[in-house]
Write an enzyme that holds these catalytic residues in place. Structure first.
Site, PDB file in Angstrom:
ATOM      1  N   SER A 194       0.826  -1.216   0.000  1.00  0.00           N
ATOM      2  CA  SER A 194       0.000   0.000   0.000  1.00  0.00           C
ATOM      3  C   SER A 194       0.855   1.260   0.000  1.00  0.00           C
ATOM      4  CB  SER A 194      -0.934   0.003   1.219  1.00  0.00           C
ATOM      5  OG  SER A 194      -0.168   0.004   2.411  1.00  0.00           O
ATOM      6  N   HIS A 195       2.138   1.138   0.328  1.00  0.00           N
ATOM      7  CA  HIS A 195       3.031   2.297   0.301  1.00  0.00           C
ATOM      8  C   HIS A 195       4.134   2.153  -0.745  1.00  0.00           C
ATOM      9  CE1 HIS A 195       1.061   3.083   4.151  1.00  0.00           C
ATOM     10  NE2 HIS A 195       1.317   4.338   3.886  1.00  0.00           N
ATOM     11  N   ARG A 220       1.435   3.841  -4.788  1.00  0.00           N
ATOM     12  CA  ARG A 220       1.388   5.295  -4.559  1.00  0.00           C
ATOM     13  C   ARG A 220       1.839   6.110  -5.775  1.00  0.00           C
ATOM     14  NH1 ARG A 220      -0.257   6.963   1.045  1.00  0.00           N
ATOM     15  NH2 ARG A 220      -1.119   4.922   1.516  1.00  0.00           N
ATOM     16  N   GLY A 268      -9.279   2.732   3.257  1.00  0.00           N
ATOM     17  CA  GLY A 268      -9.184   1.675   2.251  1.00  0.00           C
ATOM     18  C   GLY A 268      -9.709   0.343   2.777  1.00  0.00           C
ATOM     19  N   ASP A 269      -9.411   0.040   4.025  1.00  0.00           N
ATOM     20  CA  ASP A 269      -9.879  -1.213   4.619  1.00  0.00           C
ATOM     21  C   ASP A 269     -11.383  -1.182   4.878  1.00  0.00           C
ATOM     22  OD1 ASP A 269      -7.377  -2.419   4.575  1.00  0.00           O
ATOM     23  OD2 ASP A 269      -6.817  -1.572   6.513  1.00  0.00           O
ATOM     24  N   LEU A 327       6.487  -9.425  17.615  1.00  0.00           N
ATOM     25  CA  LEU A 327       7.135  -8.114  17.709  1.00  0.00           C
ATOM     26  C   LEU A 327       6.652  -7.224  16.575  1.00  0.00           C
ATOM     27  CD1 LEU A 327      10.911  -8.473  18.602  1.00  0.00           C
ATOM     28  CD2 LEU A 327       8.985  -7.887  20.077  1.00  0.00           C
TER      29      LEU A 327
END
Lengths: 332, 332
Positions: free
Chosen positions: A46-47, A51, A186-187, A302
């Site tokens: 998504s990035h 874009r 978007g979600d 993590l």
């Protein structure tokens, strides 16, 4: 979904080609390629290439200057300001982060404010840059109202992401990067398309009523994550990214944006702290004890671990063929 | 509830008398009286006289040294460390905050780490101290595991409060001070007593299952506010308050506490930033524009506003008579 395999070098070269064709100089094009290629490398699609069309829109409308040369001012030994003069954020970060890291390593803590930039990327590249140099990094940015403060029904806050990275010498850092909105718009749209409901507290319908129907939220407004407490965090992001940089608050960004679909002008605040100086030399072992406790808990992963695992794959990436065609069409 | 009216001066004098009778010297007693009297003044009863018995327990067990003299070390022009040598936090703050404020006013940003302290109070006195001097303040502390990281079923994080204050020249600051736990355990117990349910996501029963029954959560474990995102904030507090100070993580605090009911030893991290230096002189007007937008929204109240309103009342406070009797019984 039809895909095309591209190596990371090919992805970078493609982005540079598109940006050069749309008014960027070499330095700006390279900074954008670097940031988007790192996102593709880590599986943050998504990035990544996704874009590119947005960046190009902002270049073509003239809102963003693809030839801007950021200026770096060291206001004090611990405070650095970079004025992007209307650039996309990555080249301003490339100019400012080394100065910030140097300052924090010397004096223990530093602040880097970016003004006159258009931010359209993740924030973990900034905080990981610092963590890779043994520093704790915090970054946040804010623009374009999309989130109603808890208790209200009208958007005032941006999605207001915040990233935090803690260095782990010899290993990837502990790093998160998250919107303070309950969910990305978007979600919401994907949930609406798939006919799923979303958790209570995600957003409001256009009359300001709570709803779990994503189609209604898409016409209404998002809420901050975590109710009043998350709203307080989102407010803090506005104050740090706009109040403390002197750049536009989200509501001001909207008033002054040309609506071309590219990123509005905004500020970014980046803090760096040296555990070597503040905690002293024993910190790595001390913190590893905590990280080990966290790691050994069932159900806990993590933050950042998924991206760091994807990063180990140096092979080609499967790029959406339709997106690739769109991007290649932007080299005109 | 039977109450007794006491002026703020009488409350302060009572606390000093109790603390002197239980091993505090004048400086430590005054610092404690100051912090608890300010809480009573602001209507934050849970951090006022209510805490006196806990402070006394820790003095009587010898865990806390009521005669400790904190030492201040200026590690760099921007990094200050105060070692409390086993004191309660307020006297260490009184020693360190002026040095921090001075540093941030000169160099734009500063970090104050407190080690060897026992924190048993709110965090807004620290951040408001900074905001009253035109500085942005952030403070956090962590000890005694009470909260399970999102995804797990076992306590690792403390309730891990974080406070943020933004200065408003000529007015009270925008300030929040909140646990990163979904709810205070005291409020869980009250809900159980009153037969109310609590929101989903508040906590787990003793088998690790989600529940909205507060009686079951009281035997189980709390969750962070706001799911995975709130858990990331709580983790950041552990890393800043323990990793970056070099003091104990929550799980270490538990391993080393004597269980006397008073506050465990822990660290506190306090950051200060100067908007005069970082944003430049126009920040007050710029930020007031944002605060005005927030203030005029239906359903939104500025964080801290309730306390600041209570503060205007300079008259006597109604103190719970049973609590007063308990406290007077501690002067022995």
């Amino acid at each position: 979904m039809s895909t095309v395999d591209l190596t990371l070098d090919e992805i970078s070269a493609l982005i540079i080609r598109v940006m050069l064709a749309n008014g960027c100089d070499d330095e700006n094009a390279s900074a954008l390629a670097d940031i988007m290629t790192r996102a593709e490398r880590d599986g943050s699609h998504s990035h990544g290439l996704f874009r590119v069309p947005g960046y190009v829109k902002a270049l073509r409308s003239g809102k963003v200057n693809g030839k801007a040369k950021p200026t770096v001012t060291k206001i004090t030994p611990a405070v650095i300001q970079v004025d992007g003069h209307g650039c996309f954020a990555p080249i301003a970060q490339a100019a400012g982060l080394p100065v910030l890291a140097e300052a924090a390593k010397e004096i223990g803590i530093g602040a880097l404010s970016l003004i006159g930039v258009h931010h359209f990327a993740s924030l973990w590249p900034e905080t990981e840059y610092l963590a890779d140099r043994g520093l704790v990094g915090i970054a946040c940015t804010a623009y374009m109202p999309a989130v109603a403060p808890a208790g209200s029904t009208t958007a005032l806050f941006g999605t207001n992401p915040i990233s935090f990275a803690w260095p782990r010498p010899g290993s990837t850092p502990v790093v998160y990067d998250m919107a303070t909105a309950s969910m990305a718009m978007g979600d919401i749209q994907i949930a609406a398309r798939d006919g799923r409901t979303v958790p209570a507290g995600t957003g409001l319908d256009q009359d300001g009523n709570p709803t779990t129907d994503p189609a209604k939220i898409a016409k209404g407004v998002l809420l901050p994550f975590g109710g009043y407490k998350g709203s307080a965090i989102s407010m803090m992001v506005e104050l740090l990214a706009a109040g403390l940089t002197g750049e536009q608050f989200s509501f001001e960004a909207k008033e002054n944006d040309n609506g071309d679909g590219g990123p509005a002008r905004g500020g970014e605040m980046i803090l760096a702290m040296s555990p070597d100086i503040i905690a002293g030399p024993d910190w790595p072992e001390h913190v590893e004890g905590f990280v080990a406790k966290l790691n050994e808990m069932d159900g806990v992963r993590l933050p950042g671990a998924r991206r760091h695992k994807n990063r180990l794959d140096t092979g080609a990436r499967a790029v959406n063929a339709a997106l690739l065609e769109t991007i290649e069409g932007l080299v005109t």
